[in-house]
Design a protein around this motif. Structure first.
Motif, PDB file in Angstrom:
ATOM      1  N   ARG A   7       0.223   3.692   3.871  1.00  0.00           N
ATOM      2  CA  ARG A   7       0.028   2.918   2.655  1.00  0.00           C
ATOM      3  C   ARG A   7      -1.475   2.753   2.437  1.00  0.00           C
ATOM      4  O   ARG A   7      -2.255   2.702   3.390  1.00  0.00           O
ATOM      5  CB  ARG A   7       0.731   1.578   2.743  1.00  0.00           C
ATOM      6  N   ARG A   8      -1.855   2.718   1.199  1.00  0.00           N
ATOM      7  CA  ARG A   8      -3.269   2.558   0.861  1.00  0.00           C
ATOM      8  C   ARG A   8      -3.630   1.082   0.964  1.00  0.00           C
ATOM      9  O   ARG A   8      -2.950   0.224   0.426  1.00  0.00           O
ATOM     10  CB  ARG A   8      -3.552   3.062  -0.557  1.00  0.00           C
ATOM     11  N   ALA A  10      -7.102  -1.790   0.947  1.00  0.00           N
ATOM     12  CA  ALA A  10      -8.446  -1.953   0.384  1.00  0.00           C
ATOM     13  C   ALA A  10      -9.479  -1.347   1.323  1.00  0.00           C
ATOM     14  O   ALA A  10     -10.430  -0.699   0.879  1.00  0.00           O
ATOM     15  CB  ALA A  10      -8.739  -3.436   0.139  1.00  0.00           C
ATOM     16  N   GLN A  11      -9.278  -1.521   2.623  1.00  0.00           N
ATOM     17  CA  GLN A  11     -10.225  -0.957   3.593  1.00  0.00           C
ATOM     18  C   GLN A  11     -10.162   0.564   3.592  1.00  0.00           C
ATOM     19  O   GLN A  11     -11.191   1.229   3.643  1.00  0.00           O
ATOM     20  CB  GLN A  11      -9.943  -1.512   4.987  1.00  0.00           C
ATOM     21  N   GLY A  12      -8.962   1.112   3.532  1.00  0.00           N
ATOM     22  CA  GLY A  12      -8.808   2.560   3.480  1.00  0.00           C
ATOM     23  C   GLY A  12      -9.440   3.144   2.231  1.00  0.00           C
ATOM     24  O   GLY A  12     -10.104   4.181   2.278  1.00  0.00           O
ATOM     25  N   THR A  13      -9.246   2.464   1.119  1.00  0.00           N
ATOM     26  CA  THR A  13      -9.850   2.909  -0.138  1.00  0.00           C
ATOM     27  C   THR A  13     -11.369   2.837  -0.054  1.00  0.00           C
ATOM     28  O   THR A  13     -12.057   3.742  -0.529  1.00  0.00           O
ATOM     29  CB  THR A  13      -9.318   2.062  -1.312  1.00  0.00           C
ATOM     30  N   ALA A  14     -11.896   1.799   0.571  1.00  0.00           N
ATOM     31  CA  ALA A  14     -13.355   1.653   0.710  1.00  0.00           C
ATOM     32  C   ALA A  14     -13.933   2.796   1.545  1.00  0.00           C
ATOM     33  O   ALA A  14     -14.972   3.371   1.194  1.00  0.00           O
ATOM     34  CB  ALA A  14     -13.698   0.305   1.341  1.00  0.00           C
ATOM     35  N   VAL A  15     -13.263   3.147   2.643  1.00  0.00           N
ATOM     36  CA  VAL A  15     -13.741   4.246   3.502  1.00  0.00           C
ATOM     37  C   VAL A  15     -13.674   5.558   2.741  1.00  0.00           C
ATOM     38  O   VAL A  15     -14.635   6.330   2.732  1.00  0.00           O
ATOM     39  CB  VAL A  15     -12.930   4.317   4.818  1.00  0.00           C
ATOM     40  N   ARG A  16     -12.561   5.804   2.083  1.00  0.00           N
ATOM     41  CA  ARG A  16     -12.403   7.060   1.334  1.00  0.00           C
ATOM     42  C   ARG A  16     -13.443   7.173   0.228  1.00  0.00           C
ATOM     43  O   ARG A  16     -14.084   8.211   0.064  1.00  0.00           O
ATOM     44  CB  ARG A  16     -10.995   7.147   0.748  1.00  0.00           C
ATOM     45  N   TYR A  48     -13.067   4.136  12.008  1.00  0.00           N
ATOM     46  CA  TYR A  48     -12.596   5.276  12.800  1.00  0.00           C
ATOM     47  C   TYR A  48     -11.131   5.592  12.497  1.00  0.00           C
ATOM     48  O   TYR A  48     -10.768   6.754  12.322  1.00  0.00           O
ATOM     49  CB  TYR A  48     -12.753   5.004  14.303  1.00  0.00           C
ATOM     50  N   ARG A  49     -10.274   4.564  12.455  1.00  0.00           N
ATOM     51  CA  ARG A  49      -8.854   4.789  12.173  1.00  0.00           C
ATOM     52  C   ARG A  49      -8.655   5.425  10.806  1.00  0.00           C
ATOM     53  O   ARG A  49      -7.887   6.377  10.652  1.00  0.00           O
ATOM     54  CB  ARG A  49      -8.085   3.462  12.224  1.00  0.00           C
ATOM     55  N   GLN A  50      -9.365   4.906   9.806  1.00  0.00           N
ATOM     56  CA  GLN A  50      -9.229   5.436   8.449  1.00  0.00           C
ATOM     57  C   GLN A  50      -9.738   6.878   8.373  1.00  0.00           C
ATOM     58  O   GLN A  50      -9.123   7.719   7.721  1.00  0.00           O
ATOM     59  CB  GLN A  50      -9.958   4.543   7.443  1.00  0.00           C
ATOM     60  N   LEU A  51     -10.859   7.167   9.026  1.00  0.00           N
ATOM     61  CA  LEU A  51     -11.381   8.535   9.025  1.00  0.00           C
ATOM     62  C   LEU A  51     -10.405   9.491   9.706  1.00  0.00           C
ATOM     63  O   LEU A  51     -10.160  10.588   9.213  1.00  0.00           O
ATOM     64  CB  LEU A  51     -12.753   8.586   9.710  1.00  0.00           C
ATOM     65  N   ASN A  52      -9.843   9.074  10.828  1.00  0.00           N
ATOM     66  CA  ASN A  52      -8.888   9.935  11.536  1.00  0.00           C
ATOM     67  C   ASN A  52      -7.643  10.181  10.687  1.00  0.00           C
ATOM     68  O   ASN A  52      -7.109  11.298  10.683  1.00  0.00           O
ATOM     69  CB  ASN A  52      -8.524   9.328  12.894  1.00  0.00           C
ATOM     70  N   THR A  53      -7.197   9.191   9.954  1.00  0.00           N
ATOM     71  CA  THR A  53      -6.048   9.369   9.063  1.00  0.00           C
ATOM     72  C   THR A  53      -6.389  10.350   7.949  1.00  0.00           C
ATOM     73  O   THR A  53      -5.586  11.224   7.617  1.00  0.00           O
ATOM     74  CB  THR A  53      -5.595   8.020   8.473  1.00  0.00           C
ATOM     75  N   LEU A  54      -7.591  10.236   7.386  1.00  0.00           N
ATOM     76  CA  LEU A  54      -8.015  11.174   6.341  1.00  0.00           C
ATOM     77  C   LEU A  54      -8.054  12.603   6.883  1.00  0.00           C
ATOM     78  O   LEU A  54      -7.628  13.545   6.210  1.00  0.00           O
ATOM     79  CB  LEU A  54      -9.382  10.773   5.770  1.00  0.00           C
TER      80      LEU A  54
END
Length: 134
Positions: A7-8, A10-16, A48-54
């Motif tokens: 799920r998207r 706010a933190q994931g969107t900020a990293v992306r 790190y988690r968000q980057l690895n998911t991307l």
């Protein structure tokens, strides 16, 4: 490669969004610093988690360098691609790999079965060479 459904947030969107605004590859630490400088309260572990998911979702590229792992938003997440990276400024160009027959031939010679491959070429771009000669 399997796409991981997440799920998207706010933190994931900020990293992306921050990663997409970068011209070349960037470390997780530098991306975290830039997010913090922009007022984000996101933690380094979350970056790190968000980057690895991307990367797992093929929305970002990751390369290993002597200085550590670097990340960049994929220009075309649907195609397998390779990079030429300036070691000085980080300018990155997507390049065509050697002919697939070359990989197959080398694997056969050494009795390997190829599951995947990564090819990154590092050097110094023309602008950095020119700047260093002045």
């Amino acid at each position: 490669m399997t796409t991981i459904r997440t799920r998207r947030t706010a933190q994931g969107t900020a990293v992306r969004t921050a990663l997409e605004s970068m011209a070349g590859f960037i470390s997780a630490q530098e991306l975290h610093r830039r997010l913090a400088d922009g007022g984000s309260k996101i933690g380094i572990a979350t970056v790190y988690r968000q980057l690895n998911t991307l990367v797992e979702n093929q929305e970002a590229d990751a390369i290993s360098t002597p200085d550590g792992q670097l990340y960049r938003a994929c220009e075309d997440p649907q195609t397998h691609h390779h990079h030429m990276v300036c070691s000085s400024c980080g300018t990155t160009i997507e390049i065509e790999p050697p002919d697939e027959a070359w990989f197959t031939s080398v694997a056969r010679t050494h009795d390997f079965e190829i599951h995947s491959h990564t090819l990154e070429v590092f050097g110094i771009c023309a602008a950095c060479r020119a700047a260093s000669s002045q």
